[in-house]
Design a protein around this motif. Structure first.
Motif, PDB file in Angstrom:
ATOM      1  N   ALA A   7       0.840  -1.206   0.000  1.00 25.97           N
ATOM      2  CA  ALA A   7       0.000   0.000   0.000  1.00 25.97           C
ATOM      3  C   ALA A   7       0.870   1.248   0.000  1.00 25.97           C
ATOM      4  O   ALA A   7       0.577   2.241  -0.674  1.00 25.97           O
ATOM      5  CB  ALA A   7      -0.935  -0.013   1.205  1.00 25.97           C
ATOM      6  N   ILE A   8       1.966   1.201   0.768  1.00 22.93           N
ATOM      7  CA  ILE A   8       2.904   2.331   0.800  1.00 22.93           C
ATOM      8  C   ILE A   8       3.526   2.542  -0.579  1.00 22.93           C
ATOM      9  O   ILE A   8       3.573   3.665  -1.087  1.00 22.93           O
ATOM     10  CB  ILE A   8       4.007   2.088   1.855  1.00 22.93           C
ATOM     11  CG1 ILE A   8       3.411   2.157   3.256  1.00 22.93           C
ATOM     12  CG2 ILE A   8       5.122   3.107   1.713  1.00 22.93           C
ATOM     13  CD1 ILE A   8       4.345   1.668   4.358  1.00 22.93           C
ATOM     14  N   LEU A   9       3.976   1.449  -1.194  1.00 22.66           N
ATOM     15  CA  LEU A   9       4.595   1.548  -2.516  1.00 22.66           C
ATOM     16  C   LEU A   9       3.607   2.104  -3.553  1.00 22.66           C
ATOM     17  O   LEU A   9       3.967   2.975  -4.350  1.00 22.66           O
ATOM     18  CB  LEU A   9       5.103   0.175  -2.971  1.00 22.66           C
ATOM     19  CG  LEU A   9       6.387  -0.317  -2.298  1.00 22.66           C
ATOM     20  CD1 LEU A   9       6.735  -1.729  -2.764  1.00 22.66           C
ATOM     21  CD2 LEU A   9       7.546   0.626  -2.604  1.00 22.66           C
ATOM     22  N   ASP A  10       2.371   1.612  -3.509  1.00 26.08           N
ATOM     23  CA  ASP A  10       1.361   2.083  -4.464  1.00 26.08           C
ATOM     24  C   ASP A  10       1.086   3.573  -4.293  1.00 26.08           C
ATOM     25  O   ASP A  10       1.040   4.330  -5.268  1.00 26.08           O
ATOM     26  CB  ASP A  10       0.058   1.287  -4.291  1.00 26.08           C
ATOM     27  CG  ASP A  10       0.208  -0.167  -4.718  1.00 26.08           C
ATOM     28  OD1 ASP A  10       1.214  -0.480  -5.385  1.00 26.08           O
ATOM     29  OD2 ASP A  10      -0.658  -0.983  -4.377  1.00 26.08           O
ATOM     30  N   ALA A  11       0.924   3.984  -3.036  1.00 27.79           N
ATOM     31  CA  ALA A  11       0.640   5.397  -2.756  1.00 27.79           C
ATOM     32  C   ALA A  11       1.814   6.271  -3.168  1.00 27.79           C
ATOM     33  O   ALA A  11       1.634   7.326  -3.787  1.00 27.79           O
ATOM     34  CB  ALA A  11       0.329   5.579  -1.273  1.00 27.79           C
ATOM     35  N   ALA A  12       3.019   5.813  -2.853  1.00 27.58           N
ATOM     36  CA  ALA A  12       4.214   6.596  -3.180  1.00 27.58           C
ATOM     37  C   ALA A  12       4.373   6.723  -4.693  1.00 27.58           C
ATOM     38  O   ALA A  12       4.686   7.816  -5.196  1.00 27.58           O
ATOM     39  CB  ALA A  12       5.450   5.949  -2.571  1.00 27.58           C
ATOM     40  N   LEU A  13       4.148   5.637  -5.417  1.00 29.44           N
ATOM     41  CA  LEU A  13       4.246   5.682  -6.879  1.00 29.44           C
ATOM     42  C   LEU A  13       3.288   6.720  -7.445  1.00 29.44           C
ATOM     43  O   LEU A  13       3.672   7.581  -8.234  1.00 29.44           O
ATOM     44  CB  LEU A  13       3.937   4.304  -7.468  1.00 29.44           C
ATOM     45  CG  LEU A  13       3.725   4.259  -8.988  1.00 29.44           C
ATOM     46  CD1 LEU A  13       4.942   4.806  -9.720  1.00 29.44           C
ATOM     47  CD2 LEU A  13       3.422   2.842  -9.446  1.00 29.44           C
ATOM     48  N   GLN A  14       2.034   6.641  -6.992  1.00 31.71           N
ATOM     49  CA  GLN A  14       1.010   7.568  -7.468  1.00 31.71           C
ATOM     50  C   GLN A  14       1.403   9.022  -7.200  1.00 31.71           C
ATOM     51  O   GLN A  14       1.364   9.879  -8.093  1.00 31.71           O
ATOM     52  CB  GLN A  14      -0.310   7.241  -6.761  1.00 31.71           C
ATOM     53  CG  GLN A  14      -1.521   7.937  -7.319  1.00 31.71           C
ATOM     54  CD  GLN A  14      -2.690   7.830  -6.351  1.00 31.71           C
ATOM     55  OE1 GLN A  14      -3.009   8.754  -5.622  1.00 31.71           O
ATOM     56  NE2 GLN A  14      -3.310   6.653  -6.304  1.00 31.71           N
ATOM     57  N   LEU A  15       1.833   9.292  -5.965  1.00 30.23           N
ATOM     58  CA  LEU A  15       2.146  10.667  -5.573  1.00 30.23           C
ATOM     59  C   LEU A  15       3.444  11.163  -6.215  1.00 30.23           C
ATOM     60  O   LEU A  15       3.507  12.291  -6.709  1.00 30.23           O
ATOM     61  CB  LEU A  15       2.219  10.758  -4.050  1.00 30.23           C
ATOM     62  CG  LEU A  15       0.869  10.596  -3.352  1.00 30.23           C
ATOM     63  CD1 LEU A  15       1.046  10.397  -1.854  1.00 30.23           C
ATOM     64  CD2 LEU A  15      -0.014  11.807  -3.619  1.00 30.23           C
ATOM     65  N   PHE A  16       4.482  10.331  -6.204  1.00 32.10           N
ATOM     66  CA  PHE A  16       5.753  10.728  -6.825  1.00 32.10           C
ATOM     67  C   PHE A  16       5.541  11.044  -8.307  1.00 32.10           C
ATOM     68  O   PHE A  16       6.124  12.005  -8.835  1.00 32.10           O
ATOM     69  CB  PHE A  16       6.799   9.617  -6.672  1.00 32.10           C
ATOM     70  CG  PHE A  16       7.339   9.472  -5.277  1.00 32.10           C
ATOM     71  CD1 PHE A  16       7.002  10.369  -4.276  1.00 32.10           C
ATOM     72  CD2 PHE A  16       8.208   8.432  -4.950  1.00 32.10           C
ATOM     73  CE1 PHE A  16       7.500  10.239  -2.989  1.00 32.10           C
ATOM     74  CE2 PHE A  16       8.713   8.295  -3.664  1.00 32.10           C
ATOM     75  CZ  PHE A  16       8.358   9.195  -2.687  1.00 32.10           C
ATOM     76  N   ALA A  17       4.726  10.216  -8.990  1.00 33.55           N
ATOM     77  CA  ALA A  17       4.505  10.415 -10.423  1.00 33.55           C
ATOM     78  C   ALA A  17       3.733  11.703 -10.680  1.00 33.55           C
ATOM     79  O   ALA A  17       3.990  12.401 -11.659  1.00 33.55           O
ATOM     80  CB  ALA A  17       3.755   9.227 -11.012  1.00 33.55           C
ATOM     81  N   ARG A  18       2.778  12.016  -9.813  1.00 36.46           N
ATOM     82  CA  ARG A  18       1.921  13.174 -10.066  1.00 36.46           C
ATOM     83  C   ARG A  18       2.496  14.484  -9.543  1.00 36.46           C
ATOM     84  O   ARG A  18       2.377  15.520 -10.177  1.00 36.46           O
ATOM     85  CB  ARG A  18       0.538  12.946  -9.445  1.00 36.46           C
ATOM     86  CG  ARG A  18      -0.231  11.844 -10.164  1.00 36.46           C
ATOM     87  CD  ARG A  18      -1.603  11.606  -9.543  1.00 36.46           C
ATOM     88  NE  ARG A  18      -2.182  10.372 -10.065  1.00 36.46           N
ATOM     89  CZ  ARG A  18      -3.323   9.837  -9.642  1.00 36.46           C
ATOM     90  NH1 ARG A  18      -4.004  10.423  -8.675  1.00 36.46           N
ATOM     91  NH2 ARG A  18      -3.775   8.722 -10.157  1.00 36.46           N
ATOM     92  N   GLU A  19       3.117  14.439  -8.352  1.00 32.26           N
ATOM     93  CA  GLU A  19       3.592  15.689  -7.735  1.00 32.26           C
ATOM     94  C   GLU A  19       5.116  15.774  -7.679  1.00 32.26           C
ATOM     95  O   GLU A  19       5.655  16.762  -7.181  1.00 32.26           O
ATOM     96  CB  GLU A  19       3.032  15.809  -6.300  1.00 32.26           C
ATOM     97  CG  GLU A  19       1.727  15.063  -6.076  1.00 32.26           C
ATOM     98  CD  GLU A  19       0.551  16.011  -5.898  1.00 32.26           C
ATOM     99  OE1 GLU A  19       0.802  17.214  -5.868  1.00 32.26           O
ATOM    100  OE2 GLU A  19      -0.596  15.533  -5.798  1.00 32.26           O
ATOM    101  N   GLY A  20       5.782  14.736  -8.163  1.00 28.68           N
ATOM    102  CA  GLY A  20       7.242  14.738  -8.120  1.00 28.68           C
ATOM    103  C   GLY A  20       7.762  14.179  -6.810  1.00 28.68           C
ATOM    104  O   GLY A  20       7.045  14.155  -5.801  1.00 28.68           O
ATOM    105  N   TYR A  21       9.009  13.740  -6.829  1.00 33.11           N
ATOM    106  CA  TYR A  21       9.608  13.126  -5.637  1.00 33.11           C
ATOM    107  C   TYR A  21       9.780  14.160  -4.520  1.00 33.11           C
ATOM    108  O   TYR A  21       9.248  13.991  -3.417  1.00 33.11           O
ATOM    109  CB  TYR A  21      10.954  12.499  -6.001  1.00 33.11           C
ATOM    110  CG  TYR A  21      11.769  12.039  -4.826  1.00 33.11           C
ATOM    111  CD1 TYR A  21      11.390  10.926  -4.078  1.00 33.11           C
ATOM    112  CD2 TYR A  21      12.926  12.719  -4.442  1.00 33.11           C
ATOM    113  CE1 TYR A  21      12.142  10.501  -2.994  1.00 33.11           C
ATOM    114  CE2 TYR A  21      13.673  12.295  -3.362  1.00 33.11           C
ATOM    115  CZ  TYR A  21      13.286  11.194  -2.645  1.00 33.11           C
ATOM    116  OH  TYR A  21      14.025  10.777  -1.571  1.00 33.11           O
ATOM    117  N   ALA A  22      10.482  15.245  -4.833  1.00 34.13           N
ATOM    118  CA  ALA A  22      10.723  16.276  -3.825  1.00 34.13           C
ATOM    119  C   ALA A  22       9.422  16.966  -3.413  1.00 34.13           C
ATOM    120  O   ALA A  22       9.306  17.448  -2.289  1.00 34.13           O
ATOM    121  CB  ALA A  22      11.724  17.305  -4.346  1.00 34.13           C
TER     122      ALA A  22
END
Lengths: 173, 173
Positions: A7-22
């Motif tokens: 769940a953490i990986l899925d959420a992080a992928l979604q957010l990193f892709a949309r709003e960027g890593y930083a």
DNA sequence: TGTAAGTAAGTGATTGCTTACTTACTTAAA
DNA sequence: TTTAAGTAAGTAAGCAATCACTTACTTACA
């Protein structure tokens, strides 16, 4: 891999892709995943470790995508399959690929060696087909793939099929 | 545009391109520019305004880069000039282009209409040259340009000239 | 079998630090 | 003397990471 870890990986992928890593806070990842923030650091050490875990899954996807190209014996068919690679990407993996493409502009050490096995078999194919400069042809084809993937990920042109057809013609396919 | 204003823009471009927009603090921009942090907000309103000012300069560069393509009357020469566009980018503008390419993955609204004038004249050229699907050919060419620019900006291949030669052959140039 | 010891998963409050942005003030030029 | 350019010292919010702690479950052995 527990359910919450995924769940953490899925959420992080979604957010990193949309709003960027930083641009993504670990607190937001935790909230989206429905998990305490501390758990992220227990499982992945730090924020970078979280990104690394996602990109590791991405490398596996890339390997799979090019496997059929590397395995193809016939040189003409090999080139044809290479041209089709961007079209074989599953729509539900788009977010992963968008992240990979975004990251390569953010980190200075761009790992281009990942495609070396593909380079090898493509150069071999062009050599067999008596192209004048097999290495240049290989780089050119990889550039096409990059541009094509970018187009598909960013604005999905309506005439996808026709574009592929036009491209195949240039290799007498 | 005062000297300090330009110093802020130069510093921001350098930092945004290398560390990313979200990854760059305005305090760091100020320090690099040799300026107080408050001055950034006096001149550009907020951080986004600073980015916008940089990208506006970028749009001017892009217009200039494609001007020679749009002005070319002969359809074959027009296509040839389009293929050469990535090679005409000045090395000292690389940071600006890297930022533009990085940003397009970070913001959701990717502005693809910017290239519409180029699209128009390229489609016309392919039509004149009796290509089967001029619109598909145009999109394909733009994809190549994107892939080529990416390659030049990220890892500058050693056989640039040979790659361009291989590409020109595909358009009988 | 019952229970004590051990362990990995998970929590949420808290930490010291950084962030974008503001304020009150000074300088310089027209 | 007005006004724009510039500064230094803030502020409150947000950040990654750590903390002491709890829960759920497994293993070992008297």
């Amino acid at each position: 891999m527990t359910a919450k870890q995924q769940a953490i990986l899925d959420a992080a992928l979604q957010l990193f892709a949309r709003e960027g890593y930083a641009g993504t806070a670990t607190s937001k990842v935790a909230k989206t995943a429905g998990v305490s923030e501390g758990l992220i650091f227990r499982h992945f050490g730090n924020k970078q470790g979280l990104l690394d875990a996602i990109l590791e899954q991405g490398r596996e996807h890339a390997k799979q995508a090019f496997a059929k190209v590397v395995m193809e014996a016939d040189p003409k068919k090999r080139i044809e399959k290479a041209l089709e690679v961007p079209y074989t990407i599953n729509q539900r993996d788009y977010e992963l690929w968008r992240l990979i493409y975004a990251i390569k502009w953010q980190t200075q050490q761009y790992d281009n060696s990942m495609y070396d096995p593909v380079r090898l078999v493509l150069t071999d194919a062009f050599k067999q087909l008596k192209y004048a400069d097999p290495k240049a042809e290989t780089e050119l084809l990889l550039m096409y793939l990059d541009g094509m993937a970018t187009a598909l990920l960013l604005h999905e042109p309506d005439n996808k099929a026709a574009i592929l057809e036009a491209l195949k013609q240039k290799y007498d396919l």
